[in-house]
Design a protein around this motif. Structure first.
Motif, PDB file in Angstrom:
ATOM      1  N   PRO A 115       5.047  -9.517 -21.342  1.00 50.63           N
ATOM      2  CA  PRO A 115       3.636  -9.815 -21.607  1.00 50.63           C
ATOM      3  C   PRO A 115       3.435 -10.206 -23.072  1.00 50.63           C
ATOM      4  O   PRO A 115       4.048  -9.605 -23.965  1.00 50.63           O
ATOM      5  CB  PRO A 115       2.924  -8.486 -21.297  1.00 50.63           C
ATOM      6  N   HIS A 146      -6.032 -15.923 -24.646  1.00 50.76           N
ATOM      7  CA  HIS A 146      -7.042 -15.968 -23.604  1.00 50.76           C
ATOM      8  C   HIS A 146      -8.129 -16.945 -24.038  1.00 50.76           C
ATOM      9  O   HIS A 146      -8.952 -17.404 -23.270  1.00 50.76           O
ATOM     10  CB  HIS A 146      -7.598 -14.539 -23.508  1.00 50.76           C
ATOM     11  N   ARG A 217      -1.822 -11.481  -7.839  1.00 49.67           N
ATOM     12  CA  ARG A 217      -1.962 -11.349  -9.297  1.00 49.67           C
ATOM     13  C   ARG A 217      -3.428 -11.208  -9.685  1.00 49.67           C
ATOM     14  O   ARG A 217      -3.879 -11.805 -10.657  1.00 49.67           O
ATOM     15  CB  ARG A 217      -1.389 -12.589 -10.001  1.00 49.67           C
ATOM     16  N   TRP A 218      -4.216 -10.455  -8.896  1.00 53.03           N
ATOM     17  CA  TRP A 218      -5.651 -10.378  -9.160  1.00 53.03           C
ATOM     18  C   TRP A 218      -5.931 -10.019 -10.614  1.00 53.03           C
ATOM     19  O   TRP A 218      -6.726 -10.653 -11.293  1.00 53.03           O
ATOM     20  CB  TRP A 218      -6.319  -9.370  -8.206  1.00 53.03           C
ATOM     21  N   GLY A 219      -5.229  -8.974 -11.082  1.00 58.51           N
ATOM     22  CA  GLY A 219      -5.488  -8.454 -12.432  1.00 58.51           C
ATOM     23  C   GLY A 219      -5.404  -9.562 -13.467  1.00 58.51           C
ATOM     24  O   GLY A 219      -6.271  -9.709 -14.326  1.00 58.51           O
ATOM     25  N   TYR A 220      -4.347 -10.349 -13.389  1.00 59.45           N
ATOM     26  CA  TYR A 220      -4.181 -11.435 -14.357  1.00 59.45           C
ATOM     27  C   TYR A 220      -5.161 -12.560 -14.052  1.00 59.45           C
ATOM     28  O   TYR A 220      -5.902 -13.022 -14.916  1.00 59.45           O
ATOM     29  CB  TYR A 220      -2.740 -11.966 -14.315  1.00 59.45           C
ATOM     30  N   PHE A 221      -5.173 -12.976 -12.786  1.00 64.14           N
ATOM     31  CA  PHE A 221      -5.881 -14.221 -12.488  1.00 64.14           C
ATOM     32  C   PHE A 221      -7.388 -14.096 -12.672  1.00 64.14           C
ATOM     33  O   PHE A 221      -8.038 -15.016 -13.181  1.00 64.14           O
ATOM     34  CB  PHE A 221      -5.554 -14.726 -11.063  1.00 64.14           C
ATOM     35  N   ASP A 222      -7.932 -12.967 -12.282  1.00 69.72           N
ATOM     36  CA  ASP A 222      -9.391 -12.878 -12.353  1.00 69.72           C
ATOM     37  C   ASP A 222      -9.889 -12.960 -13.800  1.00 69.72           C
ATOM     38  O   ASP A 222     -10.981 -13.423 -14.063  1.00 69.72           O
ATOM     39  CB  ASP A 222      -9.889 -11.604 -11.671  1.00 69.72           C
ATOM     40  N   ASP A 223      -9.042 -12.516 -14.708  1.00 72.67           N
ATOM     41  CA  ASP A 223      -9.369 -12.619 -16.132  1.00 72.67           C
ATOM     42  C   ASP A 223      -9.215 -14.049 -16.631  1.00 72.67           C
ATOM     43  O   ASP A 223      -9.925 -14.482 -17.540  1.00 72.67           O
ATOM     44  CB  ASP A 223      -8.356 -11.769 -16.901  1.00 72.67           C
ATOM     45  N   ALA A 224      -8.255 -14.731 -16.044  1.00 75.92           N
ATOM     46  CA  ALA A 224      -7.929 -16.072 -16.536  1.00 75.92           C
ATOM     47  C   ALA A 224      -8.771 -17.130 -15.824  1.00 75.92           C
ATOM     48  O   ALA A 224      -9.561 -17.846 -16.452  1.00 75.92           O
ATOM     49  CB  ALA A 224      -6.439 -16.339 -16.313  1.00 75.92           C
ATOM     50  N   ASP A 229      -5.546 -20.776 -16.522  1.00 74.37           N
ATOM     51  CA  ASP A 229      -4.227 -20.698 -15.889  1.00 74.37           C
ATOM     52  C   ASP A 229      -3.572 -22.079 -15.765  1.00 74.37           C
ATOM     53  O   ASP A 229      -2.356 -22.199 -15.875  1.00 74.37           O
ATOM     54  CB  ASP A 229      -4.383 -20.071 -14.495  1.00 74.37           C
TER      55      ASP A 229
END
Ligand code: BG6
Length: 488
Positions: A115, A146, A217-224, A229
């Protein structure tokens, strides 16, 4: 470029990217005899593990994610290169163990498949055990930040220990054969080189459609979201290669200077024009390739109130001499009917029609560059239908000149993007890696769109999984009498 031995140190060697992509790519380079005989591969992770167990782990993953049947001779050679070092990446003292695995007289390549939040820790750790000198190269995976501010923080942390010449930022699209071919297509063919501007081109479409969803990958994708992405990196890199001026040479900085100029010339999109130039979408349940799939808000771990976009369409404009008045339409989304990436150049229509009423609307020529799958290049042309008529008129038909890589280069295997990129890092060639100013410029443009979206309370427009995106994305082109290219 130098074909010299190196110590290839893979931080995060037990992680997903290493298992799925990096180790299988190193194996392919081995198979193609492209690894220097004296190069070593040092896997680094936090887990305490013996070398035998690490070798077993690599073997299992190569079979799982690479070739089903390994070539024994290749594996034996690769196995002999493997080392394993247990390092707690947050503990500066634990890096000293690397001394036992790397040779200070050779080039060291540190690949950070971890990461980004710990890039700074790793650089500090390497520095504290006095491993860093000017020959060390560091490879950074995305996402680098980000937004502009956070990307600057990461870049600063790394820059504290490494010079820009030592930093290789990955955008794996730059390793794809067909993306690389954009450069040869444009600059090795005068037919394109001389027709590549607002005089000849009406507009350009860049589509990167994916059939997958967010793949757990909800955790990553929802933020991105799809903007961070895919657009901030892959689509803007493709756009830069399509739109850049001819670089003076193929040197890293010649190419990157030209790409940067394109990014700088992108017309800003903000609250004043965001509604006319962008469309956001979020998929709902549907069928993709005959399989029922859940909607974005029903994915595992989902926040059912999420307004994150899984689809983006943008009308981008490049404010420079070459591209004045030529829109670049970008489109990318998850859960679309197929995985297909292509660049389509729409040439201008003929100024005058010789062919009478039946061909009132002579279609424009199109150059379709199929990035993946079914890699190839295709040109649509109008052609006379052979044969005699008693009307004296000519019958025309739209035809295709088609170069399919799988036919034209039937004996060549198309390497995975990571194979190309790993090879380039080992050769010390930065041309296919993204420079800090490019990343920051891309963030500047993207941040402004994201801020404009945030300022409206509107949710993204729903589209059913298995379709080409929200209806408004059709409208984005239709209101200018254009339509999205329909892939086969
Ligand atoms: C990655 C994104 O960078 O690219 C993924 O994080 C996306 O969400 C992937 O699926 C697409 O890459 P490719 O090579 O399969 O087109």
């Amino acid at each position: 470029n130098s074909y010299e031995p190196c110590d290839f140190v893979l931080f995060g060697t037990l992680g997903d990217l290493s298992r799925r992509k990096l180790l299988p790519s190193l194996y392919q380079l081995e198979k193609a005899n492209l690894m220097h005989p004296d190069t070593t591969i040092v896997g680094v992770a936090r887990q305490d593990m013996s070398l035998e167990d690490y070798i077993e782990e690599v073997h299992t993953n190569l079979i799982k994610f690479g070739e089903k049947e390994l070539c024994e001779a290749t594996w034996e050679k690769m196995k002999a290169r493997l080392h394993y070092a247990c390092v707690d990446m947050k503990d500066v003292d634990s890096y000293c163990v690397l001394d036992d695995h790397v040779d200070a007289s050779r080039t060291m390549v540190c690949y950070l498949a971890t990461p980004p939040a710990i890039y700074g820790d790793i650089c500090r750790g390497l520095h504290s055990c006095k491993i860093i000198d000017s020959s060390v190269r560091v490879v950074l995976e995305k996402p680098i930040g980000h937004d502009l501010e956070s990307s600057k923080v990461i870049n600063e942390q790394v820059a504290e220990y490494f010079d820009e010449k030592q930093i290789y930022r990955i955008d794996h699209y730059l390793g794809k054969e067909t993306v690389l071919n954009l450069v040869s297509l444009r600059f090795a063919n005068s037919i394109f080189a001389t027709n590549w501007d607002h005089n000849c081109i009406d507009h350009v479409q860049i589509s990167v459609a994916e059939s997958v969803g967010i793949e757990g990958r909800w955790g990553y994708f929802d933020d991105a979201g799809q903007m961070r992405d895919m657009v901030q990196n892959h689509l803007l890199q493709i756009l830069s290669l399509v739109a850049m001026e001819p670089p003076t040479t193929l040197d890293a900085d010649s190419i990157r200077d030209e790409k940067l100029k394109v990014l700088k010339a992108l017309r800003p999109i903000n609250a004043s024009n965001v509604n006319q130039t962008t469309v956001r979408g979020q998929y709902t349940a549907g069928f993709v390739k005959g399989q029922e799939v859940p909607g974005y808000l029903e994915e595992e771990g989902a926040n059912t109130q999420s307004k994150t976009e899984s689809f983006v369409a943008i009308k981008a404009e490049i404010d420079n001499w070459r591209w004045a008045g030529v829109p670049f339409y970008l489109r990318t989304g998850k859960r679309m009917p197929n995985k297909v990436s292509e660049v389509v150049i729409y040439f201008k229509r003929q100024p005058h029609n010789l062919f009478g009423d039946s061909f009132k609307d002579l279609p424009p020529n199109k150059l379709v560059i199929r990035l993946q799958p079914d890699e190839g290049v295709e040109i649509t042309v109008m052609n006379k239908v052979p044969g005699l008529t008693n009307s004296g008129s000519m019958d025309l038909q739209k035809s295709k000149l088609n170069l399919s890589f799988s036919e034209a280069f039937a004996d060549e295997r198309i390497p995975d993007a990571y194979e190309k990129l790993l090879l380039e890092v080992m050769l010390g060639n930065q041309a296919l890696f993204v420079r800090r100013d490019e990343i920051e410029q891309a963030w500047t443009w993207v941040d402004s769109i994201l801020a404009a979206w945030r300022s409206t309370s509107e949710p993204p427009e729903p589209y059913q999984a298995g379709t080409w995106g929200p209806v408004d994305s059709i409208g984005l082109l239709a209101r200018e009498n254009r339509s999205w290219y329909e892939s086969k």
